[in-house]
Design a protein around this motif. Structure first.
Motif, short mmCIF file in Angstrom:
data_model
loop_
_atom_site.label_atom_id
_atom_site.label_comp_id
_atom_site.label_asym_id
_atom_site.label_seq_id
_atom_site.Cartn_x
_atom_site.Cartn_y
_atom_site.Cartn_z
N LEU A 128 0.83 -1.21 0.00
CA LEU A 128 0.00 0.00 0.00
C LEU A 128 0.86 1.26 0.00
O LEU A 128 0.49 2.28 -0.59
N TYR A 129 2.02 1.18 0.65
CA TYR A 129 2.93 2.33 0.66
C TYR A 129 3.35 2.69 -0.76
O TYR A 129 3.28 3.85 -1.18
N TRP A 130 3.79 1.67 -1.52
CA TRP A 130 4.26 1.96 -2.87
C TRP A 130 3.10 2.29 -3.80
O TRP A 130 3.26 3.11 -4.74
N ASP A 131 1.94 1.74 -3.56
CA ASP A 131 0.78 2.15 -4.33
C ASP A 131 0.45 3.61 -4.07
O ASP A 131 0.11 4.36 -5.00
N PHE A 132 0.56 4.03 -2.82
CA PHE A 132 0.34 5.43 -2.46
C PHE A 132 1.33 6.34 -3.18
O PHE A 132 0.94 7.38 -3.74
N ILE A 133 2.61 5.96 -3.19
CA ILE A 133 3.63 6.78 -3.84
C ILE A 133 3.33 6.90 -5.33
O ILE A 133 3.36 8.00 -5.91
N GLY A 157 1.70 12.67 -9.41
CA GLY A 157 1.49 14.02 -9.89
C GLY A 157 1.38 15.06 -8.79
O GLY A 157 1.66 16.24 -9.01
N LYS A 158 0.99 14.63 -7.59
CA LYS A 158 0.82 15.56 -6.46
C LYS A 158 2.09 15.71 -5.63
O LYS A 158 2.33 16.76 -5.04
N LEU A 159 2.89 14.63 -5.55
CA LEU A 159 3.95 14.59 -4.54
C LEU A 159 5.37 14.58 -5.09
O LEU A 159 6.31 14.84 -4.35
N ARG A 160 5.55 14.28 -6.36
CA ARG A 160 6.91 14.14 -6.88
C ARG A 160 7.73 15.42 -6.70
O ARG A 160 8.94 15.39 -6.49
N GLY A 161 7.08 16.54 -6.78
CA GLY A 161 7.81 17.81 -6.65
C GLY A 161 8.18 18.18 -5.23
O GLY A 161 8.90 19.16 -5.00
N ASN A 162 7.69 17.42 -4.23
CA ASN A 162 8.01 17.71 -2.83
C ASN A 162 9.48 17.36 -2.58
O ASN A 162 9.88 16.21 -2.77
N PRO A 163 10.29 18.31 -2.14
CA PRO A 163 11.73 18.03 -1.97
C PRO A 163 12.02 16.93 -0.97
O PRO A 163 13.07 16.28 -1.06
N ARG A 164 11.12 16.68 -0.03
CA ARG A 164 11.35 15.63 0.96
C ARG A 164 10.89 14.26 0.46
O ARG A 164 11.03 13.27 1.18
N MET A 178 12.12 8.75 -2.29
CA MET A 178 11.08 7.75 -2.55
C MET A 178 10.80 7.64 -4.05
O MET A 178 10.63 6.53 -4.57
N TYR A 179 10.78 8.78 -4.75
CA TYR A 179 10.48 8.71 -6.18
C TYR A 179 11.67 8.19 -6.99
O TYR A 179 11.47 7.54 -8.03
N LYS A 180 12.85 8.40 -6.50
CA LYS A 180 14.01 7.76 -7.15
C LYS A 180 13.92 6.25 -7.00
O LYS A 180 14.22 5.50 -7.95
N SER A 181 13.49 5.80 -5.84
CA SER A 181 13.33 4.36 -5.63
C SER A 181 12.21 3.81 -6.51
O SER A 181 12.33 2.72 -7.07
#
Length: 511
Positions: free
Chosen positions: A458-463, A468-475, A479-482
């Motif tokens: 569910l964690y990776w499904d959430f990511i 589109g909403k979260l990739r730009g968050n610097p923190r 996670m998005y590289k993974s």
């Protein structure tokens, strides 16, 4: 004659609406009303706690010779609403003005702003003086800031109230010792029980009332051991400082099966209804540090929760309402699963935290955030349903404190106005910070398949779902590289497991 209304979460003798009281002429009013007990179906233990504390407070006022009218829930003449009871008293007495302290919830503030016109009387609403930062002061602090981060607000509050300060800065050289407050549980910990008050006749009467009138509300009514008077609340505070504060810092994030209270203070019940005041709690903890009975990391962590976080979320609430209540940045729409009410789930961490919530109308902050809230976040549960659940199940929950914590901290539904990133985590975090996983059907080290911990996929499904909403968050960059390195086969397995899991929930299968 002035009528002074005291609400159920305003049980303080220093209340602003009582500061200019005329004891000989003014009439005080307290009432247990259906509209407040049922606008959400509050936990039985929560209703019993508030009603009992109200009755004890009213008894204390009467003992001081004050003229108080107290309306019990089952009074046959009870109109069922605060306005109805105020109007009823005005019709029976020569009232020249209604005086009250500002309510803690926006819905009541909006309603009460129209009372003067309806009653054709002056209605004076005074600022709530039991907090250490007024909404106006918070708005001034927030003005012009791009990000409203609690840490910077907390530092200002420390300076303002001279708490844990030296001449040249914060005591110990650091503002925040949170990095020292994340120890996982270890075997052999001797955890003191929480404070237990013996229910007296007043409380027993209230318990019977709640059992009779709220049988379909969530939660266990018994055993009941909350403090319901100021003296008892002070005893609970002193017991925490003497027995648990010294290890609170080390283990404040730890979770142990069948240990719902851990080293936490459990005074949120009493702070949020007025039996305790924030500054006295902060100062007693600071005194323990100066006496050498509690270490700095524990005392600072406890003080940060009250002087920092509690004041901060209230400031956010009044600054952002009413729009804040309807924010849904991640567009989450999934209904709340039935197991949030029944605890009938094979996920042991969820079962433990929901069961303890049902039993105690309490769970500590990591259970609320990183188990119950984490699941709600990564499963994409509807913010309205999640907020209603948190508001009704916890005895310390009022909307001003619950809504920012859930909408902002738990669900990231405000898009980052409060938290700098979503607090999403896989099963590895729960396994590290608890002993729940050893008794679970699912395995935190298994990533996919029927024995995998649902938090993992569910964690990776959430990511992926919120790219589109979260990739730009610097923190969120790591996670998005993974995610980008993840094979197509792995991505498909995540999707398949997630689909299987939600299908099982939707068809009432026990997950």
């Amino acid at each position: 004659m002035k009528l002074r209304l005291i609400l159920g979460d305003q049980l303080s003798l220093t209340l602003s609406s009582l500061t200019d009281l005329d004891p000989q002429n003014d009439l005080l009013l307290m009432c247990e009303v259906r509209s407040e007990a049922t606008y959400v179906k509050h936990h039985k233990k929560k209703i019993a706690f508030v009603f009992s504390a109200m009755r004890h407070f009213a008894e204390g006022l009467s003992g001081k010779g004050l003229n108080i009218r107290y309306v019990k829930y089952d009074d046959p003449n009870n109109t069922g609403s605060l306005f109805g009871e105020v109007a009823r008293i005005i019709a029976q007495n020569a009232i020249s003005e209604v005086v009250l302290t500002a309510p803690g919830e926006y819905r009541l503030q909006t309603e009460m702003a129209g009372w003067s016109a309806k009653l054709d009387l002056p209605v004076t609403i005074k600022d709530d003086n039991r907090f250490l930062c007024t909404p106006t002061e918070f708005a001034d602090w927030a003005e012009g800031r791009k990000q409203l981060r609690m840490e910077y607000f907390y530092r200002e509050m420390r300076r303002k109230h001279s708490i844990l300060m030296d001449q040249d800065g914060p005591r110990g050289g650091q503002w925040n010792y949170d990095s020292e407050n994340r120890k996982p549980p270890k075997s052999g910990l001797e955890i003191p029980d929480t404070y237990h008050a013996q229910p007296d006749d007043i409380t027993q009467e209230v318990i019977a009332l709640v059992e009779a009138h709220f049988p379909d509300h969530f939660g266990d009514l018994l055993p009941f051991h909350f403090a319901v008077t100021r003296d008892q609340a002070l005893e609970a505070l002193d017991e925490f400082i003497a027995k648990r504060l010294n290890l609170f810092g080390d283990y404040q994030d730890a979770m142990i099966q069948n240990e719902p209270w851990m080293y936490h203070s459990h005074i949120g019940f009493y702070l949020n209804c007025g039996l305790l005041t924030p500054l006295e709690c902060v100062e007693r903890a600071e005194a323990a540090f100066h006496k050498g009975t509690a270490p700095l990391n524990a005392v600072e962590g406890f003080i940060r929760q009250i002087l920092g976080w509690r004041e901060y979320v209230r400031g956010i609430y009044w600054l952002k309402m009413p729009d804040y209540k309807s924010t849904n940045f991640l567009e989450a729409t999934r209904p709340l699963p039935d197991f949030y009410w029944t605890a009938e789930t094979q996920m042991n961490c969820m079962r433990q935290c929901i069961t303890e919530t049902k039993q105690n109308a309490y769970a500590h902050h990591i259970q609320r955030l990183m188990v119950l809230g984490n699941f709600a976040l990564i499963a994409g549960l509807d913010p309205d349903e999640v907020n209603n659940w948190y508001l009704l199940v916890y005895a310390d929950a009022y909307e001003w404190v619950e809504l920012p914590n859930v909408t902002g901290m738990v669900l990231f539904a405000d898009g980052g106005q409060l938290a700098s990133k979503p607090y999403a985590a896989s099963g590895a975090y729960i396994n590290k910070m608890s002993n729940y996983c050893g008794s679970c059907k699912y395995k935190p080290t298994v990533k996919n398949g029927p024995t995998a911990c649902p938090f993992n996929y569910l964690y990776w499904d959430f990511i992926g779902r919120n790219d589109g909403k979260l990739r730009g968050n610097p923190r969120m960059g790591f996670m998005y590289k993974s995610l980008d390195r993840m094979s197509d086969e792995k991505r498909q397995a995540v999707q398949d497991d997630t689909r299987r899991f939600f299908t099982a929930i939707d068809t009432d299968e026990k997950v």
